[in-house]
Motif scaffolding. Structure first.
Motif, mmCIF file in Angstrom:
data_model
loop_
_atom_site.group_PDB
_atom_site.id
_atom_site.type_symbol
_atom_site.label_atom_id
_atom_site.label_comp_id
_atom_site.label_asym_id
_atom_site.label_seq_id
_atom_site.Cartn_x
_atom_site.Cartn_y
_atom_site.Cartn_z
ATOM 1 N N SER A 88 8.729 -2.626 0.507
ATOM 2 C CA SER A 88 7.387 -2.077 0.709
ATOM 3 C C SER A 88 6.458 -3.160 1.259
ATOM 4 C CB SER A 88 6.835 -1.525 -0.610
ATOM 5 O OG SER A 88 6.670 -2.560 -1.553
ATOM 6 N N ASP A 89 5.477 -2.747 2.029
ATOM 7 C CA ASP A 89 4.560 -3.705 2.683
ATOM 8 C C ASP A 89 3.813 -4.548 1.652
ATOM 9 O OD1 ASP A 89 5.344 -2.747 5.136
ATOM 10 O OD2 ASP A 89 3.672 -1.327 5.303
ATOM 11 N N GLU A 90 3.344 -3.916 0.585
ATOM 12 C CA GLU A 90 2.557 -4.647 -0.408
ATOM 13 C C GLU A 90 3.399 -5.693 -1.128
ATOM 14 O OE1 GLU A 90 -0.468 -3.761 -4.159
ATOM 15 O OE2 GLU A 90 0.569 -2.110 -3.133
ATOM 16 N N ALA A 91 4.662 -5.338 -1.481
ATOM 17 C CA ALA A 91 5.534 -6.285 -2.176
ATOM 18 C C ALA A 91 5.889 -7.467 -1.288
ATOM 19 C CB ALA A 91 6.804 -5.578 -2.652
ATOM 20 N N LEU A 92 6.132 -7.199 -0.023
ATOM 21 C CA LEU A 92 6.441 -8.284 0.904
ATOM 22 C C LEU A 92 5.235 -9.174 1.136
ATOM 23 C CD1 LEU A 92 8.585 -6.275 3.499
ATOM 24 C CD2 LEU A 92 9.422 -8.001 1.887
ATOM 25 N N ARG A 93 4.044 -8.569 1.175
ATOM 26 C CA ARG A 93 2.823 -9.323 1.448
ATOM 27 C C ARG A 93 2.399 -10.163 0.244
ATOM 28 N NH1 ARG A 93 0.231 -5.359 2.883
ATOM 29 N NH2 ARG A 93 -0.895 -4.884 0.954
ATOM 30 N N GLN A 94 2.541 -9.629 -0.954
ATOM 31 C CA GLN A 94 2.054 -10.302 -2.158
ATOM 32 C C GLN A 94 3.111 -11.159 -2.844
ATOM 33 O OE1 GLN A 94 0.315 -7.357 -4.719
ATOM 34 N NE2 GLN A 94 -1.357 -6.884 -3.302
ATOM 35 N N GLY A 95 4.339 -11.192 -2.331
ATOM 36 C CA GLY A 95 5.368 -12.044 -2.913
ATOM 37 C C GLY A 95 6.188 -11.386 -4.006
ATOM 38 N N GLY A 96 5.987 -10.082 -4.238
ATOM 39 C CA GLY A 96 6.772 -9.407 -5.273
ATOM 40 C C GLY A 96 8.247 -9.354 -4.941
ATOM 41 N N SER A 97 8.564 -9.164 -3.650
ATOM 42 C CA SER A 97 9.977 -9.104 -3.262
ATOM 43 C C SER A 97 10.657 -10.437 -3.518
ATOM 44 C CB SER A 97 10.102 -8.724 -1.780
ATOM 45 O OG SER A 97 9.535 -7.452 -1.538
ATOM 46 N N ARG A 98 9.988 -11.515 -3.189
ATOM 47 C CA ARG A 98 10.559 -12.839 -3.437
ATOM 48 C C ARG A 98 10.730 -13.098 -4.922
ATOM 49 N NH1 ARG A 98 13.943 -16.371 -1.254
ATOM 50 N NH2 ARG A 98 13.888 -18.239 -2.554
ATOM 51 N N ALA A 99 9.780 -12.625 -5.739
ATOM 52 C CA ALA A 99 9.883 -12.804 -7.187
ATOM 53 C C ALA A 99 11.101 -12.073 -7.739
ATOM 54 C CB ALA A 99 8.605 -12.315 -7.865
ATOM 55 N N VAL A 100 11.355 -10.866 -7.245
ATOM 56 C CA VAL A 100 12.526 -10.110 -7.703
ATOM 57 C C VAL A 100 13.816 -10.801 -7.275
ATOM 58 C CG1 VAL A 100 13.774 -7.936 -7.484
ATOM 59 C CG2 VAL A 100 11.301 -7.919 -7.781
ATOM 60 N N ILE A 101 13.854 -11.305 -6.036
ATOM 61 C CA ILE A 101 15.050 -12.007 -5.567
ATOM 62 C C ILE A 101 15.332 -13.233 -6.426
ATOM 63 C CG2 ILE A 101 16.001 -13.355 -3.648
ATOM 64 C CD1 ILE A 101 14.621 -11.407 -1.742
ATOM 65 N N ASP A 102 14.300 -14.010 -6.729
ATOM 66 C CA ASP A 102 14.478 -15.183 -7.587
ATOM 67 C C ASP A 102 14.976 -14.765 -8.971
ATOM 68 O OD1 ASP A 102 13.625 -16.780 -5.535
ATOM 69 O OD2 ASP A 102 11.560 -16.954 -6.269
ATOM 70 N N PHE A 103 14.430 -13.660 -9.476
ATOM 71 C CA PHE A 103 14.873 -13.155 -10.781
ATOM 72 C C PHE A 103 16.349 -12.777 -10.742
ATOM 73 C CE2 PHE A 103 15.897 -9.205 -13.033
ATOM 74 C CZ PHE A 103 15.707 -9.594 -14.353
ATOM 75 N N LEU A 104 16.768 -12.058 -9.706
ATOM 76 C CA LEU A 104 18.161 -11.620 -9.619
ATOM 77 C C LEU A 104 19.117 -12.803 -9.562
ATOM 78 C CD1 LEU A 104 17.831 -8.646 -7.097
ATOM 79 C CD2 LEU A 104 18.046 -8.537 -9.581
ATOM 80 N N ARG A 105 18.723 -13.865 -8.861
ATOM 81 C CA ARG A 105 19.592 -15.041 -8.772
ATOM 82 C C ARG A 105 19.720 -15.747 -10.114
ATOM 83 N NH1 ARG A 105 17.481 -17.625 -3.030
ATOM 84 N NH2 ARG A 105 18.472 -16.085 -1.670
#
Length: 535
Positions: free
Chosen positions: A497-514
């Motif tokens: 989603s645009d908001e997650a990519l813009r605010q860093g939520g997607s990166r936070a989830v990726i770091d969590f999954l790793r």
């Protein structure tokens, strides 16, 4: 080593009560203290000799399950580091350590199907209890672990290494003990062992009948009384624990023939996994990688993994000797029963669906093949969703229950019957690009409602964590999930989603999954993950 209370018990055992009464009134206290002090020193020397003898026996054993190095747990205890650690592997390592030590001391043992099949239970005779303590204490000196009383329950020694005598203060009253090793992988993000361990029961010999019997100290899944001369047989780990790999190629354990019967919840049919691969790019590949790792870590009993590819499959995806089948011409959603060679029962993983802790086939299927989908909160929005009207028109029964996202238990027979009825689920929004949490997936809702109304689904209430990557303050929520690791199902939405990519939520989830899934699965060719995975 020995303490004054131990000396007092020996003193009472070897000195008759009349003599003790006279000594108490006529022998000066200084002399009595001297006698008891001499007993303490004698017991110390005897215990030291017996411990050294047990230590020599243990050191002669071949312990292939030893750790690569040691570290400290967050609470200060000693942990063991293993490459490629899984929950199932830790269970087998614990079993091999204990049984190798018992074999080195020539102590007869057999495994028992415990009520709690997260743990492997081993039975020894009560008469060997003293030798068991010395051997296990020597083992825990070589391979640092911890000892608690399992029956009666008393874990006040959980912080004391098992090589220390004070860790055994509850041993005399214990009918069953638990030996625990804390294990982790090189990143130290995944810890295994606290709720597992090996439980050792002390069985007593009953000679009231012509044939001697062994009597267990607590209930198990089969019986508490067995013939003492019963034949020993090999038994695979999946017969002892529903969390183990059904097709594991590691050596089996030993039990008595009376215990080799199916569990009430045992699933004897194969269960496949079907993964939907839809999103190319970094975050899409991370979701696929995490799902594969969650299956490897928490569902080793799955048979074949079918990757339904609506996009070119990642180059790192490995066939793992036939365990992964990539379907390049996938059937329409809701027609997964048409996949080539898919098992009658399978788990469906849409993008973002993960397993969060160890599971059994019984968590998703009944022994008769009935599925066990997860319930979700029933809301006004769900009652007005198109799939609920379709469910009513297809079955003639109103929909009164929603279903949670995450891994979904499916059966080909239900999908085939639903397809023959002509019902088709409504088009669902892409959960990874949708700006908010979607409602129940229409195909999942229709399939589970159809199965439930035909007596082919038994609804379950296991909790599922549902997280959208654009959620404000997502970091705190992810940190809680990482620390607790107590939910069986996880579902992430909105990574694209645009908001997650813009605010860093997607990166936070990726770091969590790793961090949540740090151990590479055998389905990753060369394990080409980002180097940050191991930082």
């Amino acid at each position: 080593m020995a303490d004054s209370s131990s000396a007092a018990r020996v003193y009472k055992r070897i000195v008759p009560q009349p003599v003790r009464a006279v000594a108490g009134s006529r022998v000066p206290p200084r002399v009595r203290r001297k006698v008891k002090g001499g007993l303490v020193r004698t017991l110390n020397r005897r215990e030291a000799r017996l411990h050294q003898r047990a230590l020599r026996m243990v050191r002669k054993g071949d312990f292939a399950s030893a750790s690569e190095r040691r570290t400290r747990t967050p609470d200060g205890r000693v942990g063991h580091v293993h490459e490629g650690l899984t929950v199932d592997l830790a269970r087998r390592l614990d079993h091999d350590l204990v049984t190798s030590a018992l074999d080195a001391a020539e102590i007869p043992w057999f495994t028992v199907p415990a009520l709690d099949d997260r743990r492997i239970c081993i039975a020894v005779e009560q008469q060997d209890k003293g030798l068991v303590r010395r051997v296990l204490r020597a083992l825990l000196e070589e391979h640092t672990g911890y000892i608690v009383s399992a029956s009666p329950v008393n874990d006040d020694t959980r912080m004391t290494p098992g090589s220390h005598l004070k860790a055994w203060k509850n041993y005399g009253r214990a009918k069953a003990i638990r030996v625990v090793w804390l294990r982790t992988e090189p990143t130290e993000n995944l810890w295994v062992g606290e709720d597992q361990g090996i439980e050792i029961e002390f069985w007593t010999v009953n000679t009231d009948l012509p044939h001697e019997r062994l009597v267990g100290p607590r209930p198990n899944r089969v019986q508490r009384v067995v013939p003492r001369d019963a034949a020993g047989i090999e038994i695979s780990f999946d017969r002892l624990s529903g969390y183990s790999d059904i097709d594991g190629d590691l050596p089996p354990s030993i039990t008595l023939e009376a215990f080799d019967i199916p569990r009430l919840e045992e699933i004897s049919f194969p269960v496949d996994a079907v993964l939907l691969w839809e999103h190319q790019g970094a975050w899409g590949e991370e979701l696929l990688r995490a799902t594969l790792r969650s299956l490897h870590q928490y569902a080793p009993w799955t048979d074949v993994i079918h990757v339904v590819a609506n996009a070119p499959a990642p180059a790192w995806l490995d066939g793992a000797g036939g365990r992964v089948a990539v379907v390049h011409n996938p059937p329409a959603d809701g027609h997964f029963h048409l996949l080539p060679d898919v098992a009658e029962h399978f788990m469906l993983f849409r993008p973002g669906a993960l397993l969060g802790r160890p599971t059994r086939p019984f968590d998703y299927f009944m022994p008769d093949g009935t599925t066990r989908p997860r319930q979700a909160k029933w809301t006004v929005e769900e009652s007005l969703a198109p799939w609920t009207a379709l469910g009513y028109s297809t079955t003639g029964r109103a929909v009164t229950q929603s279903f949670a996202p995450g891994p979904q238990p499916y059966s080909c027979s239900v999908l085939g019957r639903l397809a023959n009825s002509g019902a088709m689920g409504a088009v669902a929004p892409d959960g990874q690009t949708h700006p908010r949490l979607p409602e129940c997936h229409p195909d999942d809702g229709l399939v589970h409602h159809f199965a439930h109304t035909h007596g082919l689904a038994d609804l379950s209430g296991e909790t599922t964590a549902v997280v959208h990557a654009a959620l404000p303050g997502i970091g705190l929520r992810l940190q809680r999930l990482l620390v607790r690791r107590d939910l069986q199902q996880l579902q992430f939405f909105g990574l694209g989603s645009d908001e997650a990519l813009r605010q860093g939520g997607s990166r936070a989830v990726i770091d969590f999954l790793r961090r949540y899934f740090p151990v590479a699965s055998p389905f990753e060719h060369g394990h080409p993950e980002d180097p940050e995975t191991y930082t």
